[in-house]
Design an enzyme around this catalytic site. Sequence first.
Site, PDB file in Angstrom:
ATOM      1  N   SER A   1      36.526  52.641  43.411  1.00 10.89           N
ATOM      2  CA  SER A   1      36.223  52.165  44.757  1.00 10.89           C
ATOM      3  C   SER A   1      35.243  53.126  45.430  1.00 10.89           C
ATOM      4  CB  SER A   1      37.516  51.983  45.565  1.00 10.89           C
ATOM      5  OG  SER A   1      37.277  51.258  46.750  1.00 10.89           O
TER       6      SER A   1
ATOM      7  N   GLU B   1      32.233  45.816  40.779  1.00 11.11           N
ATOM      8  CA  GLU B   1      33.420  45.193  41.383  1.00 11.11           C
ATOM      9  C   GLU B   1      33.275  45.263  42.892  1.00 11.11           C
ATOM     10  OE1 GLU B   1      35.995  46.798  43.235  1.00 11.11           O
ATOM     11  OE2 GLU B   1      35.263  48.859  43.062  1.00 11.11           O
TER      12      GLU B   1
ATOM     13  N   HIS C   1      39.725  46.070  42.284  1.00 12.33           N
ATOM     14  CA  HIS C   1      40.902  46.145  43.144  1.00 12.33           C
ATOM     15  C   HIS C   1      41.958  45.157  42.656  1.00 12.33           C
ATOM     16  CE1 HIS C   1      37.917  48.262  45.519  1.00 12.33           C
ATOM     17  NE2 HIS C   1      38.909  48.780  46.216  1.00 12.33           N
TER      18      HIS C   1
END
Length: 352
Positions: free
Chosen positions: A146, A251, A322
């Site tokens: 992330s 992502e 996630h």
Amino acid sequence: MSERRHFIQTLAAAGLSPALAAAAAPQAALQSAAKPQIHARRLRPGDTVALVSPANATFEREPIEIATEALQALGFKVRHGANLRARYGQFGGTDAQRAADINAMFADDSVAGIIAMTGGSGCNRIVDKLDYKTIAARPKFFGGFSDLTSLVNGIQRQTGLVTFHCPVASSEWNGYSVAAFRSLVMEGEAALLKNPPPERGDNIVPTQYRTRALRGGKARGRLVGGNLAVLSSLIGTPYAPEFRGAILFLEEINEYIYRVDRMLSTLRLAGALDQLAGVVLGHFTKCEPGDGNYGVLTLDEVFDDYFLPLNVPVYRGAQFGHVKRKLTIPVGAEAEMDADAGTIQLLKPVTV
């Protein structure tokens, strides 16, 4: 003649004033070609792993307790960074505190690896405050995902160290995630990265863990990428990855589709997409049209618009992002992707 002086004279010959050429030289030097690859040693049971907080603060005690116990269950001794429980706004301490913890743990020879407590935001604020000379001299495991995209790519670009897009310490360490992490980081395997077997539950066809090729085929290259928003924010800085000949993995979470489109346009306009060998798309969790939006492009259409014209292999649905069950992906490692099979084969071990 020094490289810097030669670069300034080259820019001046191209019509840039000597003053502007001199100002551009330091950044251009930092944006030089990818450095030779270096590897951390594999983590072993009994090793000390440092738990640091380079992004968001952790506001309650229990998440730190659970993360510590999870790392201990993996077989590690756990050392908390001096500022692990610090807070500055939403961040896990000031910029200086968060960078200091990472620098201290790389400098400490008794620490074998470093993992982030959580993601969130703030890593871009410290990517230029890391001691890259020490990191290169004392390579060790460094991982997270992330917001950690800026640090795992920045460290890899500046030092050549293979870093890891992997669960943060506060992630769910389920069997799939643990097996994927162990195979690369602890067992030193040249692993095949693939989704769990597709599951159908009560349905007559599988609906979970599916992959699908946007364009079939195989490609070889270095793995670079992570979170799309964070990666696109690095464009034009010395901490963005070298995209030439790379396999890009992406992502995202909680972004309207028009924002995903805009971030991909940033990569395209910077020339990053045209240089790729292939693309692997993970989960774009809760990336939706948004309230009151009618007739917007779908994610399918956005991905087709940006990736199909590249004429390189592309597949979607890889098990990272996630989501609860996560692959560990080595940033900077050489791999071969197979878009039809939905797999990434590492070409050699990524820890020694």
